[in-house]
Design an enzyme around this catalytic site. Structure first.
Site, PDB file in Angstrom:
ATOM      1  N   LEU A   9      40.081  38.304  43.974  1.00  0.00           N
ATOM      2  CA  LEU A   9      40.824  37.441  42.481  1.00  0.00           C
ATOM      3  C   LEU A   9      42.054  38.893  42.023  1.00  0.00           C
ATOM      4  CD1 LEU A   9      37.981  35.593  40.616  1.00  0.00           C
ATOM      5  CD2 LEU A   9      40.769  34.471  41.637  1.00  0.00           C
ATOM      6  N   HIS A  10      42.593  39.293  42.171  1.00  0.00           N
ATOM      7  CA  HIS A  10      43.802  40.076  41.565  1.00  0.00           C
ATOM      8  C   HIS A  10      45.459  39.818  40.610  1.00  0.00           C
ATOM      9  CE1 HIS A  10      45.741  40.174  45.202  1.00  0.00           C
ATOM     10  NE2 HIS A  10      46.669  40.192  44.904  1.00  0.00           N
TER      11      HIS A  10
END
Ligand code: UD1
Length: 361
Positions: free
Chosen positions: A205-206
């Site tokens: 996740l970013h």
């Protein structure tokens, strides 16, 4: 012909590698590799150069992190300086990061022809900084290499002349095809090192929309923690996400949700190949899982890579955490979505690009 490649962040490296290799095999081509320095940590940059067997960049502009305007402007100023001294015949730009749009703006003003690799993708969501980068880059490009036919359709609809558009396939998949055997060869070692010999899920996740707001990231981490009771999760954590967790005091206290440092290309590829499910908000991972046949749950409301949903193993989950839990349960019970590999995702996109460039230029 002197061809300059401008790259800057992790996903660019997998895309440039097959194009550099293919152009190396062409006569009368010399290449210059320019790293903007947008990603600079060794595990976000250097390790990829080694594993992808990319030559060291000829120049690193060392722009580092900053606001969108600051980062884009830094790349522009330093790249213009470089091109004033060493002017290429063509510039190749990749994907949709800030370095991509910065390079396109510089070249357009200097009348240096631009070829965009991974052109035509649209999420139709301008709240995503990458969408703005895609629109501007495509608008300014002289040659547009698309990975799938939706890219061609988007560009034609926006008025790009047909003769500038070439559907060449997916360069990221070129790298995957080449290095999958190497990644597989080290799987036994890796799986015992990471203690993932049984079933596991893989998480990345970013995206700002998931990680920048604690009200979004907190519940997402809680949902992952809950899922990890049934399925251990490996979560190599992007520096942006780590920073945001630190800023907002979010912690993970479940041993089954295993946070790790960002991994190199080969380790991450092997982990994707063997995962029961991948939960992500990345663009490239939606494509890699489609190629590998691994179920992918994408934590976004939209995707600029619709072919991974229509043909591949990808499902868009948005921010619906109840749905996320339900889909993981369904996958664990044998209900994973089956997919096929899109046309031209065959390991030869780089060669097609080299053939077109050397013919046209
Ligand atoms: C960038 C791209 C995104 C791509 C992603 C892949 C843009 C607008 N975004 O997002 O499209 O999917 O790369 O990873 O270009 N940082 C480090 N070390 C690094 C690099 C970054 O610690 O080597 C930290 C810094 O705190 C920085 C933050 O990560 O401020 C964000 O980095 P940035 O390059 O601005 O964007 P990404 O989120 O990595």
């Amino acid at each position: 012909m002197r061809i300059a490649h401008v790259i800057g962040a992790r996903p660019n490296f997998m895309k440039v590698a097959p194009v550099v290799r293919a152009l190396n095999a062409c006569e009368n081509v010399n290449q210059v590799l320019i790293h903007s320095g947008q990603h600079y940590d060794p595990n976000m940059s250097q390790v990829f150069f080694q594993q992808l067997e990319l030559p060291e960049p000829d120049v690193n502009l060392e722009v580092g992190s900053g606001s969108h305007a600051a980062q884009t402007a830094q790349v522009m100023v330093k790249l213009e300086e470089f091109f004033l001294k060493d002017r290429p015949d063509w510039v190749l730009v990749y994907g949709d990061i800030n370095s991509t749009v910065a390079a396109s703006l510089v070249c357009a003003k200097m009348l240096i022809p631009i070829a965009h690799v991974e052109a035509g993708l649209r999420s139709f969501d301008r709240a995503m900084p990458e969408e703005v980068n895609r629109l501007v880059t495509d608008r300014l490009s002289d040659l547009l290499f698309t990975p799938s036919s939706d890219g061609d359709e988007n560009l034609l609809r926006e008025g790009v002349p047909q003769e500038k558009i070439h559907m060449v396939g997916n360069v990221m998949i070129d790298t995957l095809v080449r290095l999958l055997p190497k990644a597989e060869a080290q799987w036994d070692d890796l799986s015992s090192r990471l203690n993932c010999t049984g079933r596991y899920g893989l998480v990345t996740l970013h995206r700002p929309s998931n990680v920048d707001d604690a009200a979004m990231l907190g519940p997402l981490l809680d949902a992952l923690s809950e899922i990890s009771r049934d399925l251990p999760l490996i979560f190599p954590i992007h520096p942006r996400t780590r920073q945001r967790m630190k800023d907002s005091g979010l912690k993970v206290s479940n041993d089954n949700l295993r946070l790790a440092e960002p991994l190199g290309y080969l380790d991450f590829l092997a982990l994707q190949r063997h995962a029961a499910v991948v939960i992500t908000d990345s663009g490239g991972i939606q494509e890699e899982t489609t190629y590998l046949g691994t179920p992918c749950l994408t934590m976004r409301e939209n995707t600029e890579r619709p072919v991974t949903v229509t043909m591949g193993t990808n499902l868009l989950i948005g921010h619906d955490l109840q749905r996320l839990r339900a889909e993981v349960t369904s996958i664990l019970n044998g209900g994973a979505k089956q997919g096929t590999i899109p046309p031209f995702w065959d390991g030869k996109a780089g060669e097609r690009i080299a053939a077109i460039l050397t013919q046209i230029a």
